[in-house]
Design a protein around this motif. Structure first.
Motif, PDB file in Angstrom:
ATOM      1  N   LYS A  84      -8.181  -0.792   2.956  1.00 48.34           N
ATOM      2  CA  LYS A  84      -7.694   0.442   2.198  1.00 48.34           C
ATOM      3  C   LYS A  84      -8.274   1.760   2.535  1.00 48.34           C
ATOM      4  O   LYS A  84      -7.645   2.917   2.817  1.00 48.34           O
ATOM      5  CB  LYS A  84      -7.581   0.020   0.877  1.00 48.34           C
ATOM      6  CG  LYS A  84      -6.688   1.046  -0.022  1.00 48.34           C
ATOM      7  CD  LYS A  84      -6.781   0.847  -1.467  1.00 48.34           C
ATOM      8  CE  LYS A  84      -7.940   0.089  -2.257  1.00 48.34           C
ATOM      9  NZ  LYS A  84      -7.636  -0.111  -3.708  1.00 48.34           N
ATOM     10  N   LYS A  87      -6.250   4.601   4.291  1.00 49.31           N
ATOM     11  CA  LYS A  87      -6.233   6.003   3.503  1.00 49.31           C
ATOM     12  C   LYS A  87      -6.669   7.190   4.457  1.00 49.31           C
ATOM     13  O   LYS A  87      -6.316   8.170   4.554  1.00 49.31           O
ATOM     14  CB  LYS A  87      -7.102   6.054   2.388  1.00 49.31           C
ATOM     15  CG  LYS A  87      -7.138   7.132   1.327  1.00 49.31           C
ATOM     16  CD  LYS A  87      -7.843   6.646   0.303  1.00 49.31           C
ATOM     17  CE  LYS A  87      -8.260   7.975  -0.545  1.00 49.31           C
ATOM     18  NZ  LYS A  87      -9.232   7.707  -1.684  1.00 49.31           N
ATOM     19  N   ASP A 126     -10.756  -5.967   1.737  1.00 53.54           N
ATOM     20  CA  ASP A 126      -9.530  -5.456   1.201  1.00 53.54           C
ATOM     21  C   ASP A 126      -9.749  -3.737   0.924  1.00 53.54           C
ATOM     22  O   ASP A 126      -9.007  -2.998   1.548  1.00 53.54           O
ATOM     23  CB  ASP A 126      -8.871  -5.972   0.196  1.00 53.54           C
ATOM     24  CG  ASP A 126      -8.333  -7.528   0.166  1.00 53.54           C
ATOM     25  OD1 ASP A 126      -8.402  -7.969   1.103  1.00 53.54           O
ATOM     26  OD2 ASP A 126      -7.845  -8.094  -0.852  1.00 53.54           O
ATOM     27  N   TYR A 149       0.774  -1.189  -0.045  1.00 57.82           N
ATOM     28  CA  TYR A 149      -0.081  -0.040   0.062  1.00 57.82           C
ATOM     29  C   TYR A 149       0.698   1.397  -0.051  1.00 57.82           C
ATOM     30  O   TYR A 149       0.123   2.369  -0.068  1.00 57.82           O
ATOM     31  CB  TYR A 149      -0.966  -0.016   1.259  1.00 57.82           C
ATOM     32  CG  TYR A 149      -2.103  -1.056   1.044  1.00 57.82           C
ATOM     33  CD1 TYR A 149      -3.094  -0.899   0.131  1.00 57.82           C
ATOM     34  CD2 TYR A 149      -2.106  -2.237   1.783  1.00 57.82           C
ATOM     35  CE1 TYR A 149      -4.008  -1.717   0.113  1.00 57.82           C
ATOM     36  CE2 TYR A 149      -2.964  -3.116   1.699  1.00 57.82           C
ATOM     37  CZ  TYR A 149      -4.040  -3.096   0.862  1.00 57.82           C
ATOM     38  OH  TYR A 149      -5.074  -3.776   0.501  1.00 57.82           O
TER      39      TYR A 149
END
Length: 180
Positions: free
Chosen positions: A69, A73, A65, A24
């Motif tokens: 994420k 973020k 997922d 990531y």
């Protein structure tokens, strides 16, 4: 696979942390650089973000997922905003001369410039303009939420976006004219 990494990170597995980081880092770096254009500062914000991610991952309920994420973020955005506030860099710009030279009905025509050029132009905006553009356009936050996050009024958030668009119109036009 990501769910397995999350479980291993919860058990303090350093390898799993490294794997998640590698998966990531590019995407989260991109988010961070939108708010904090200085490479040195952005690296500090990213490091703090990953520390927070790894220490807080035990508290999340892993769903997918994409939700992981999104959660990561959000941490990066919040860390970037905290960094800007702490360094007194989140100055809300007053109406400037450059922005007032553009007609109200003109929208930025981004199809004639690359994503990198657009990113550079946004990164050159004053901090207040850039932050509101990122939160509203890229994060999809309404002005009410932006106002709460930044400690400003909704109308200030809206005016920052309005003037940022006007500055971008002018700078995009200059860039396109320079290519001809």
């Amino acid at each position: 696979m990501v769910e397995n990494l999350v479980e291993r990170i919860r058990q303090k597995d350093q390898r799993a942390m490294s794997q998640l980081y590698q998966m990531y880092i590019r995407e989260l770096s991109s988010v961070c650089y939108r708010y904090v254009p200085s490479e040195t500062d952005a690296k500090d914000v990213l490091q703090n973000s990953f520390v927070k991610i790894f220490t807080s991952i035990t508290t999340i309920d892993y769903r997918s997922d994409e939700s992981l994420k999104g959660w990561m973020k959000k941490i990066v955005v919040n860390e970037a905003l905290s960094f800007l506030r702490e360094r007194k860099r989140l100055l809300i710009a007053e109406q400037d001369t450059e922005a007032t030279q553009i007609s109200d009905d003109v929208e930025p025509q981004t199809r004639d410039i690359s994503d990198d050029e657009l990113h550079r132009l946004i990164s050159e905006l004053p901090d207040g303009y850039r932050t509101v553009v990122n939160l509203h356009v890229f994060e999809g936050c309404p002005h009410k939420k932006i106002a709460a996050m930044l400690g400003i009024t909704e109308s200030t958030s809206a005016s920052q976006l309005y003037f940022a668009k006007r500055v971008l119109v002018k700078r995009i036009s200059e860039l396109i004219d320079g290519k001809r």
